[in-house]
Each structure stands twice: as C-alpha cells, then as structure tokens.
Design a protein around this motif. Structure first.
Motif, PDB file in Angstrom:
ATOM      1  N   MET A 135      23.396  82.355   3.437  1.00  0.00           N
ATOM      2  CA  MET A 135      23.165  82.423   5.174  1.00  0.00           C
ATOM      3  C   MET A 135      21.681  81.418   5.121  1.00  0.00           C
ATOM      4  N   GLY A 136      21.981  80.374   6.083  1.00  0.00           N
ATOM      5  CA  GLY A 136      21.061  79.577   6.349  1.00  0.00           C
ATOM      6  C   GLY A 136      19.769  80.064   7.019  1.00  0.00           C
ATOM      7  N   LEU A 137      18.575  79.186   7.049  1.00  0.00           N
ATOM      8  CA  LEU A 137      17.372  79.611   7.671  1.00  0.00           C
ATOM      9  C   LEU A 137      17.503  78.914   9.057  1.00  0.00           C
ATOM     10  N   VAL A 138      18.096  77.880   9.538  1.00  0.00           N
ATOM     11  CA  VAL A 138      18.310  77.443  10.598  1.00  0.00           C
ATOM     12  C   VAL A 138      19.621  77.734  11.401  1.00  0.00           C
ATOM     13  N   GLY A 139      19.263  78.209  12.566  1.00  0.00           N
ATOM     14  CA  GLY A 139      20.309  78.653  13.514  1.00  0.00           C
ATOM     15  C   GLY A 139      20.270  78.126  14.966  1.00  0.00           C
ATOM     16  N   LYS A 140      21.183  78.517  15.562  1.00  0.00           N
ATOM     17  CA  LYS A 140      21.598  78.500  16.958  1.00  0.00           C
ATOM     18  C   LYS A 140      22.406  79.543  17.628  1.00  0.00           C
ATOM     19  N   LEU A 141      21.907  80.022  18.447  1.00  0.00           N
ATOM     20  CA  LEU A 141      22.834  80.910  19.218  1.00  0.00           C
ATOM     21  C   LEU A 141      23.061  80.521  20.875  1.00  0.00           C
ATOM     22  N   GLU A 142      24.381  81.069  21.344  1.00  0.00           N
ATOM     23  CA  GLU A 142      24.314  80.728  22.645  1.00  0.00           C
ATOM     24  C   GLU A 142      24.971  81.760  23.456  1.00  0.00           C
ATOM     25  N   ALA A 143      24.766  81.922  24.669  1.00  0.00           N
ATOM     26  CA  ALA A 143      25.472  82.928  25.373  1.00  0.00           C
ATOM     27  C   ALA A 143      25.552  82.316  26.897  1.00  0.00           C
ATOM     28  N   GLU A 144      26.642  82.595  27.441  1.00  0.00           N
ATOM     29  CA  GLU A 144      26.958  82.220  28.716  1.00  0.00           C
ATOM     30  C   GLU A 144      27.469  83.307  29.758  1.00  0.00           C
ATOM     31  N   ILE A 145      26.791  83.601  30.792  1.00  0.00           N
ATOM     32  CA  ILE A 145      27.140  84.589  31.934  1.00  0.00           C
ATOM     33  C   ILE A 145      27.523  83.992  33.123  1.00  0.00           C
ATOM     34  N   LEU A 146      28.123  84.403  33.982  1.00  0.00           N
ATOM     35  CA  LEU A 146      28.799  84.145  35.405  1.00  0.00           C
ATOM     36  C   LEU A 146      27.837  85.015  36.290  1.00  0.00           C
ATOM     37  N   ILE A 147      27.064  84.158  37.371  1.00  0.00           N
ATOM     38  CA  ILE A 147      26.025  84.905  38.137  1.00  0.00           C
ATOM     39  C   ILE A 147      26.707  84.780  39.681  1.00  0.00           C
ATOM     40  N   LEU A 148      26.306  85.198  40.624  1.00  0.00           N
ATOM     41  CA  LEU A 148      26.634  85.137  42.130  1.00  0.00           C
ATOM     42  C   LEU A 148      25.555  84.389  42.787  1.00  0.00           C
ATOM     43  N   ALA A 149      24.333  84.175  42.257  1.00  0.00           N
ATOM     44  CA  ALA A 149      23.299  83.607  43.068  1.00  0.00           C
ATOM     45  C   ALA A 149      23.673  81.968  42.939  1.00  0.00           C
ATOM     46  N   PRO A 150      23.101  81.131  43.770  1.00  0.00           N
ATOM     47  CA  PRO A 150      23.315  79.731  43.688  1.00  0.00           C
ATOM     48  C   PRO A 150      22.478  78.806  42.641  1.00  0.00           C
ATOM     49  N   ALA A 151      22.927  78.080  41.823  1.00  0.00           N
ATOM     50  CA  ALA A 151      22.587  77.410  40.809  1.00  0.00           C
ATOM     51  C   ALA A 151      20.857  77.006  41.177  1.00  0.00           C
ATOM     52  N   ASP A 152      20.773  76.452  42.240  1.00  0.00           N
ATOM     53  CA  ASP A 152      19.540  75.889  42.515  1.00  0.00           C
ATOM     54  C   ASP A 152      18.532  76.865  42.555  1.00  0.00           C
ATOM     55  N   LYS A 153      18.949  77.926  43.264  1.00  0.00           N
ATOM     56  CA  LYS A 153      17.741  79.090  43.247  1.00  0.00           C
ATOM     57  C   LYS A 153      17.633  79.628  41.896  1.00  0.00           C
ATOM     58  N   PHE A 154      18.254  79.862  41.113  1.00  0.00           N
ATOM     59  CA  PHE A 154      18.043  80.470  39.827  1.00  0.00           C
ATOM     60  C   PHE A 154      17.273  79.727  38.886  1.00  0.00           C
ATOM     61  N   HIS A 155      17.808  78.063  38.959  1.00  0.00           N
ATOM     62  CA  HIS A 155      16.845  77.146  38.335  1.00  0.00           C
ATOM     63  C   HIS A 155      15.417  77.229  38.874  1.00  0.00           C
ATOM     64  N   GLU A 156      15.339  77.000  40.260  1.00  0.00           N
ATOM     65  CA  GLU A 156      13.932  77.206  40.801  1.00  0.00           C
ATOM     66  C   GLU A 156      13.188  77.976  40.099  1.00  0.00           C
ATOM     67  N   VAL A 157      13.653  79.401  39.810  1.00  0.00           N
ATOM     68  CA  VAL A 157      12.696  80.457  39.326  1.00  0.00           C
ATOM     69  C   VAL A 157      12.163  80.139  37.945  1.00  0.00           C
TER      70      VAL A 157
END
Length: 151
Positions: free
Chosen positions: A1-23
């Motif tokens: 097992m390496g020392l360098v890694g990458k994890l990703e996750a994605e979820i669906l939300i109901l709020a507008p993208a602009d408002k979420f990003h703004e926070v």
C-alpha cells in the motif's frame, strides 16, 4: 500500500450550487452555526474571509474527540465553484505529511452535486486512508444543504 492517496466522494444536494459554494468559498465560519454538533468554531487566523491565502482554524468533533486543524485557502474559483484548502497544522497533520481538500459544486440540469476530493501523503504505511474525515465533510455538506433549503 502506497503512502500517497486520493479519496473522492460525491453527493446530490437540493440547494442551489451558487449558494452552497458561497458558504465554502466566502463564509466557512457559518459552518459552526449550520452544524454545531460537528463544528464548534471557525476562526480566521490571517487574511480575509473569501480570499485566497487566508488561514482558517477549525475546531470540530470527530469520533467523539475534539480536534483542530489550520488550513490555507489555496483556490477559490467562482466560475467552476471550486474551493481548495491545504492543511498546514493540527490533528490530521499528525498522520499526514501533506493534505489538500477540494470541494466542487456542480450543477447538472436541475440537480446539484457536491464533489469532495482529498489528496494526501501519509507519514507511514500503517496510517489508514482518511475515510472517516471524508465521511465527516460529507455529513457537514448534508447539514449545509438542509440549512440552505430551509432558509
């Protein structure tokens, strides 16, 4: 097992993208109000809210333990609704030599997706991938979504 890694996750939300990003891009200190059971305090250590290069300190609870982390805002891309934080001090840095977290909010038709990416280098091979921390930010994202759609 390496020392360098990458994890990703994605979820669906109901709020507008602009408002979420703004926070995440401009008002992360609101997360202590949005999800007080997880985030106790978000403090601006240097710089200004919503500015690249700012240093932000978080106090939070993970697995029932109080923790803290200090991070530098590396990227705020309003067009692509992306924010990247580089962790520089605190509890996660006891296990990781380097750690970056990126959150991107993506509009796809009527849907809004939140995509988290962790890029890290562990200090040694016995250290687990930051799966619990990824779950933590996903839960924070769900709490923020609930907050934004109720507002």
């Amino acid at each position: 097992m390496g020392l360098v890694g990458k994890l990703e996750a994605e979820i669906l939300i109901l709020a507008p993208a602009d408002k979420f990003h703004e926070v995440w891009g401009g008002r992360p200190h609101h997360m202590s109000t949005v999800t007080p059971g997880r985030v106790q305090k978000v403090h601006l250590h240097e710089g200004a809210w919503g500015k690249v290069g700012s240093v932000i300190e978080w106090s939070y609870v993970l697995d029932g333990k109080s923790q803290a982390v200090k991070q530098i805002v590396e990227v705020i891309d309003k067009e692509n609704k992306t924010v990247t934080f580089k962790l520089i001090e605190g509890d996660p840095m006891k296990e990781y030599k380097s750690f970056k977290a990126t959150v991107q909010t993506i509009s796809k038709g009527e849907a809004t997706w939140v995509h988290w990416t962790f890029e890290y280098e562990k200090l040694n091979k016995e250290i687990a991938a930051p799966v619990k921390l990824l779950g933590f930010v996903i839960h924070m994202s769900e709490d923020l979504d609930d907050h934004l759609i109720q507002a």
